[in-house]
Design a protein around this motif. Structure first.
Motif, PDB file in Angstrom:
ATOM      1  N   ARG A 134       0.861  11.633  -6.526  1.00 37.49           N
ATOM      2  CA  ARG A 134       0.216  10.367  -6.878  1.00 37.49           C
ATOM      3  C   ARG A 134      -0.728   9.952  -5.752  1.00 37.49           C
ATOM      4  NH1 ARG A 134       4.499   7.470  -7.065  1.00 37.49           N
ATOM      5  NH2 ARG A 134       4.978   7.637  -9.286  1.00 37.49           N
ATOM      6  N   ILE A 135      -1.697   9.088  -6.054  1.00 37.03           N
ATOM      7  CA  ILE A 135      -2.653   8.667  -5.028  1.00 37.03           C
ATOM      8  C   ILE A 135      -2.174   7.421  -4.292  1.00 37.03           C
ATOM      9  CG2 ILE A 135      -5.024   7.869  -4.640  1.00 37.03           C
ATOM     10  CD1 ILE A 135      -5.871   9.704  -6.953  1.00 37.03           C
ATOM     11  N   PHE A 136      -1.824   6.358  -5.014  1.00 38.49           N
ATOM     12  CA  PHE A 136      -1.342   5.126  -4.373  1.00 38.49           C
ATOM     13  C   PHE A 136      -0.010   4.696  -4.987  1.00 38.49           C
ATOM     14  CE2 PHE A 136      -5.904   4.087  -3.305  1.00 38.49           C
ATOM     15  CZ  PHE A 136      -5.723   4.068  -1.929  1.00 38.49           C
ATOM     16  N   ARG A 137       0.901   4.272  -4.117  1.00 41.39           N
ATOM     17  CA  ARG A 137       2.117   3.570  -4.535  1.00 41.39           C
ATOM     18  C   ARG A 137       2.047   2.179  -3.918  1.00 41.39           C
ATOM     19  NH1 ARG A 137       7.439   5.024  -6.127  1.00 41.39           N
ATOM     20  NH2 ARG A 137       8.942   3.337  -5.756  1.00 41.39           N
ATOM     21  N   ILE A 138       2.062   1.151  -4.753  1.00 39.43           N
ATOM     22  CA  ILE A 138       1.923  -0.236  -4.289  1.00 39.43           C
ATOM     23  C   ILE A 138       3.251  -0.948  -4.512  1.00 39.43           C
ATOM     24  CG2 ILE A 138       0.597  -2.371  -4.492  1.00 39.43           C
ATOM     25  CD1 ILE A 138      -1.667  -0.703  -5.745  1.00 39.43           C
ATOM     26  N   ASP A 139       3.935  -1.257  -3.430  1.00 37.39           N
ATOM     27  CA  ASP A 139       5.276  -1.837  -3.529  1.00 37.39           C
ATOM     28  C   ASP A 139       5.649  -2.410  -2.166  1.00 37.39           C
ATOM     29  OD1 ASP A 139       7.885  -2.537  -3.984  1.00 37.39           O
ATOM     30  OD2 ASP A 139       8.603  -0.511  -4.405  1.00 37.39           O
ATOM     31  N   ASN A 140       5.865  -3.718  -2.114  1.00 40.47           N
ATOM     32  CA  ASN A 140       6.233  -4.324  -0.832  1.00 40.47           C
ATOM     33  C   ASN A 140       7.739  -4.399  -0.625  1.00 40.47           C
ATOM     34  OD1 ASN A 140       6.922  -6.389  -2.597  1.00 40.47           O
ATOM     35  ND2 ASN A 140       6.109  -8.019  -1.310  1.00 40.47           N
ATOM     36  N   GLY A 141       8.508  -3.892  -1.589  1.00 40.89           N
ATOM     37  CA  GLY A 141       9.942  -3.774  -1.391  1.00 40.89           C
ATOM     38  C   GLY A 141      10.769  -4.980  -1.776  1.00 40.89           C
ATOM     39  N   ASP A 142      10.144  -6.066  -2.281  1.00 39.17           N
ATOM     40  CA  ASP A 142      10.928  -7.216  -2.727  1.00 39.17           C
ATOM     41  C   ASP A 142      10.249  -7.862  -3.931  1.00 39.17           C
ATOM     42  OD1 ASP A 142       8.866  -8.943  -1.769  1.00 39.17           O
ATOM     43  OD2 ASP A 142       9.740  -8.879   0.222  1.00 39.17           O
ATOM     44  N   PHE A 143      10.755  -9.033  -4.333  1.00 32.37           N
ATOM     45  CA  PHE A 143      10.237  -9.681  -5.541  1.00 32.37           C
ATOM     46  C   PHE A 143       9.072 -10.616  -5.265  1.00 32.37           C
ATOM     47  CE2 PHE A 143      14.409  -8.276  -6.914  1.00 32.37           C
ATOM     48  CZ  PHE A 143      14.173  -7.863  -8.216  1.00 32.37           C
ATOM     49  N   ASP A 144       8.649 -10.773  -4.026  1.00 31.24           N
ATOM     50  CA  ASP A 144       7.481 -11.594  -3.691  1.00 31.24           C
ATOM     51  C   ASP A 144       6.229 -10.738  -3.838  1.00 31.24           C
ATOM     52  OD1 ASP A 144       9.047 -13.802  -3.098  1.00 31.24           O
ATOM     53  OD2 ASP A 144       9.338 -13.172  -1.031  1.00 31.24           O
ATOM     54  N   SER A 145       5.417 -11.051  -4.829  1.00 29.42           N
ATOM     55  CA  SER A 145       4.257 -10.214  -5.137  1.00 29.42           C
ATOM     56  C   SER A 145       3.181 -10.322  -4.069  1.00 29.42           C
ATOM     57  CB  SER A 145       3.671 -10.616  -6.492  1.00 29.42           C
ATOM     58  OG  SER A 145       4.604 -10.410  -7.525  1.00 29.42           O
ATOM     59  N   ILE A 146       2.507  -9.209  -3.816  1.00 39.88           N
ATOM     60  CA  ILE A 146       1.358  -9.185  -2.922  1.00 39.88           C
ATOM     61  C   ILE A 146       0.095  -8.944  -3.747  1.00 39.88           C
ATOM     62  CG2 ILE A 146       2.658  -8.387  -0.915  1.00 39.88           C
ATOM     63  CD1 ILE A 146       1.657  -5.551  -1.540  1.00 39.88           C
TER      64      ILE A 146
END
Length: 204
Positions: A134-146
């Protein structure tokens, strides 16, 4: 005898006056010290409040390499942006990217874990996943969206491998984040599971 009494009384009254004056001066000194101390506390609290209230400064990273890893590459810019708290921006060197260029990945997906803006060059920029990941994985690890914004990028040959969720989203996997794409193209993307281009799994 009366004269001696008068002198003694005058001396006694003078001692009383000096004692009262000393106590008044001591109290005034303590009051001034307390006032200076309280002022110092207020100043420290004000500085602390200003420091805490000030938003984290945003940084701008410039990519001037077509490599997959190392200094000034796109991957390193993403890593550096993740390490900072602010909403950072990644741009591309105007001279190198004045003509269409391709960044080919060989070490897997790039993980975005903080707010980020990627501004691709006016000339065509292609990120090639080489059908190896995959090229990008977008995930900050919690339920607060970035908030993540990507502009002027062509995604090609992204391939998510494996079962759910690792095998979903051939080009981009975005978990519970706010993703904005502007003038982006997706070509030849493959997913072993679902969502060949972008996968938005339901949080929970």
């Amino acid at each position: 005898r009366l004269g001696r009494v008068s002198v003694a009384l005058a001396s006694f009254l003078q001692e009383i006056a000096m004692l009262v004056r000393s106590k008044v001066q001591s109290r005034l000194l303590r009051t001034r010290r307390r006032a200076r101390h309280n002022t110092g506390i207020r100043v420290v609290l004000a500085i602390t409040w200003l420091t805490c209230a000030r938003p984290a400064p945003a940084a701008t990273f410039t990519v001037n390499s077509l490599g997959d890893a190392g200094a000034t590459t796109l991957r390193q810019a993403v890593i550096d942006a993740n390490a900072l708290a602010g909403a950072d921006t990644i741009v591309f060197d105007a001279a190198l990217f004045s003509t269409p260029q391709t960044i080919s990945l060989s070490t897997g997906e790039m993980a975005i874990s903080g707010p980020l803006i990627i501004v691709g060059p006016v000339a065509q920029l292609t990120i090639n996943g080489n059908s190896a990941g995959r090229i990008f994985r977008i995930d900050n690890g919690d339920f607060d969206s970035i908030n993540v914004t990507i502009q002027n990028v062509k995604f090609m040959n992204g391939h998510s491998i494996g079962g759910n969720p690792s095998g979903a989203g051939g080009a981009i996997y975005c978990w519970n984040e706010n993703l904005t794409l502007t003038n982006c193209i997706f070509l030849s993307k493959v997913s072993d599971q679902s969502s060949g281009a972008i996968h938005f799994p339901a949080p929970g």
